[in-house]
Write a protein that holds these residues in place. Structure first.
Motif, mmCIF file in Angstrom:
data_model
loop_
_atom_site.group_PDB
_atom_site.id
_atom_site.type_symbol
_atom_site.label_atom_id
_atom_site.label_comp_id
_atom_site.label_asym_id
_atom_site.label_seq_id
_atom_site.Cartn_x
_atom_site.Cartn_y
_atom_site.Cartn_z
ATOM 1 N N UNK A 116 -5.821 -11.756 0.710
ATOM 2 C CA UNK A 116 -5.869 -12.364 1.906
ATOM 3 C C UNK A 116 -4.810 -13.312 2.117
ATOM 4 N N UNK A 117 -4.691 -14.093 1.083
ATOM 5 C CA UNK A 117 -3.750 -15.332 0.888
ATOM 6 C C UNK A 117 -2.370 -15.051 0.965
ATOM 7 N N UNK A 118 -1.787 -13.958 0.021
ATOM 8 C CA UNK A 118 -0.577 -13.420 0.084
ATOM 9 C C UNK A 118 -0.117 -12.864 1.209
ATOM 10 N N UNK A 119 -1.341 -12.052 1.877
ATOM 11 C CA UNK A 119 -0.885 -11.390 3.190
ATOM 12 C C UNK A 119 -0.561 -12.022 4.312
ATOM 13 N N UNK A 120 -1.331 -13.493 4.181
ATOM 14 C CA UNK A 120 -1.068 -14.291 5.369
ATOM 15 C C UNK A 120 0.094 -15.079 5.078
ATOM 16 N N UNK A 121 0.425 -15.425 3.951
ATOM 17 C CA UNK A 121 1.777 -16.179 3.551
ATOM 18 C C UNK A 121 3.141 -15.648 3.795
ATOM 19 N N UNK A 122 2.806 -14.177 3.923
ATOM 20 C CA UNK A 122 4.027 -13.157 4.064
ATOM 21 C C UNK A 122 4.055 -12.747 5.315
ATOM 22 N N UNK A 123 3.080 -12.914 6.542
ATOM 23 C CA UNK A 123 2.799 -12.277 7.532
ATOM 24 C C UNK A 123 2.545 -10.819 7.615
ATOM 25 N N UNK A 124 1.966 -10.379 6.758
ATOM 26 C CA UNK A 124 1.649 -9.149 6.387
ATOM 27 C C UNK A 124 0.160 -8.737 6.988
ATOM 28 N N UNK A 125 -0.183 -7.505 7.332
ATOM 29 C CA UNK A 125 -1.590 -7.201 7.625
ATOM 30 C C UNK A 125 -2.318 -7.337 6.532
ATOM 31 N N UNK A 133 1.156 -3.072 -1.751
ATOM 32 C CA UNK A 133 -0.321 -2.690 -1.781
ATOM 33 C C UNK A 133 -1.248 -4.118 -2.389
ATOM 34 N N UNK A 134 -0.825 -4.529 -3.154
ATOM 35 C CA UNK A 134 -1.442 -5.736 -3.968
ATOM 36 C C UNK A 134 -1.557 -6.771 -3.085
ATOM 37 N N UNK A 135 -0.260 -6.927 -2.518
ATOM 38 C CA UNK A 135 -0.118 -8.068 -1.511
ATOM 39 C C UNK A 135 -0.774 -8.024 -0.371
ATOM 40 N N UNK A 136 -0.930 -7.069 0.129
ATOM 41 C CA UNK A 136 -1.629 -6.533 1.564
ATOM 42 C C UNK A 136 -3.237 -6.643 1.482
ATOM 43 N N UNK A 137 -3.541 -6.330 0.200
ATOM 44 C CA UNK A 137 -5.072 -6.275 -0.098
ATOM 45 C C UNK A 137 -5.546 -7.903 -0.246
#
Length: 360
Positions: free
Chosen positions: A222-231, A216-220
């Motif tokens: 923007x930088x982490x989500x983009x790096x991990x190819x997550x929504x 949830x933290x990573x999904x919210x």
């Protein structure tokens, strides 16, 4: 609430601005729910004993369970109260995901409470019959899922994320509704089936919700989500606070539920915790990862399905008793051995589930 107070105080002293950080509020949420359980747990257990709200034990199960008859049950209420209070104190209440998850959690807790009440207080060993239980679970899950679907602001919120693949995600549209419904109801009942030994369900639930909290933290972000190819889902980060509250409350309950248990969570706890896991997974679009991390819950549910199906079709049982933890008991495994080994397996599965975020 504390977020608003922190924002107001930050105008006076900039050091209070740290309260706006999700990570700090998550820590405080975990500590708050843990303290609530540790402080009020003994009083709740004492009241349950006084009110004679004790566990009934089937005489056709493992003989070692007969000594557990009368152990206070419905202790899961302390988890739900602690989680609700802590979440309301430390989360951003303008985030709709928080309200959806709280609604599902409390709604399923009410269904579980009615089931426990009928079993313990009214002497009805069956509690809510299966069709009644499914009906009320369906009502709560259905309302939450449809509301979330109707308020979705981005197609990412309705997209099924396939682990291990970068470009295999697909938009579900209205099919999101029945899919999410099955995730919540299925997860709720799977955890409920697992809740058969002291501490067997609660610590794996804590481990899984910790994994979901990290997601949830990573999904919210923007930088982490983009790096991990997550929504990158707006508001998903606030679910970290809810997950942290669940971790603290779960550990607080485990203090009293560890072998030999002083209290059992009952359906009020098991149904709501399972539903909460499913709801969080839906909010962060990681239902399939939940399937991996919650493998123990899946195994318990599948063992019951296989046992019932085999008996109806062939008249023979696959396991000595289902859910599968009772099979190992009847094979002679001591209860603590089963519990700890299931904990270890859950740790491994949670790590595997988290690894799928990077392996794409």
């Amino acid at each position: 609430m504390m977020l608003l107070i922190g924002q107001w105080l930050s105008a006076i002293d900039s050091s209070f601005a740290a309260v706006q950080a999700i990570s700090l509020r998550a820590i405080f949420a975990a500590l708050t729910s843990l303290i609530i359980c540790l402080l009020f747990g003994p009083r709740l257990i004492e009241w349950l004993i006084t009110a004679k709200i004790g566990q009934s034990v089937r005489d056709d199960g493992p003989q070692s369970h007969l000594s557990k008859a009368g152990t206070p049950t419905m202790g899961g209420a302390m988890i739900i109260v602690a989680v609700a209070i802590s979440t309301l104190l430390w989360s951003d209440l303008s985030t709709r995901q928080v309200w959806f998850v709280l609604f599902v959690t409390v709604g399923f807790a009410v269904v579980g409470w009615v089931d426990d009440y009928r079993k313990v207080m009214l002497g009805n060993s069956d509690g809510l019959v299966a069709r009644e239980k499914i009906l009320w679970q369906s009502l709560v899950a259905g309302v939450a899922v449809i509301a979330f679907y109707l308020t979705a602001y981005d197609t990412k919120e309705l997209t099924l994320v396939i682990p291990l693949f970068k470009n295999a995600d697909f938009f579900m549209g209205f099919f999101f509704v029945p899919f999410a419904f099955l995730v919540i109801v299925g997860s709720s009942n799977a955890v409920n089936l697992t809740d058969g030994l002291d501490g067997l369900a609660i610590l794996p639930s804590v481990m899984v919700v910790a994994g979901l909290g990290l997601i949830a933290y990573l999904s919210g972000h923007a930088v982490f989500a983009s790096y991990l190819h997550m929504p990158n889902i707006k508001g998903a980060g606030e679910l970290t606070v809810f997950c942290a509250a669940m971790i603290g409350a779960g550990l607080g309950f485990l203090w009293f539920n560890t072998y030999p248990a002083q209290v059992f969570m009952g359906d009020v706890g098991a149904l709501s915790i399972g539903a909460a896991l499913g709801a969080v997974a839906i909010m962060v679009r990681q239902e399939l990862v939940l399937f991996i991390m919650g493998g123990i819950f899946v195994l318990e549910a599948v063992s019951v399905i296989l046992q019932v199906g085999s008996y109806k079709l062939t008249g023979k049982r696959i396991f000595r008793m289902a859910p599968i933890h009772h099979h190992f008991e009847l094979k002679g495994w001591p209860e603590p051995r089963i519990i700890v080994r299931f904990w270890i397996i859950t740790i491994i599965l949670v790590l595997i589930g988290l690894s799928t975020l990077k392996i794409r």
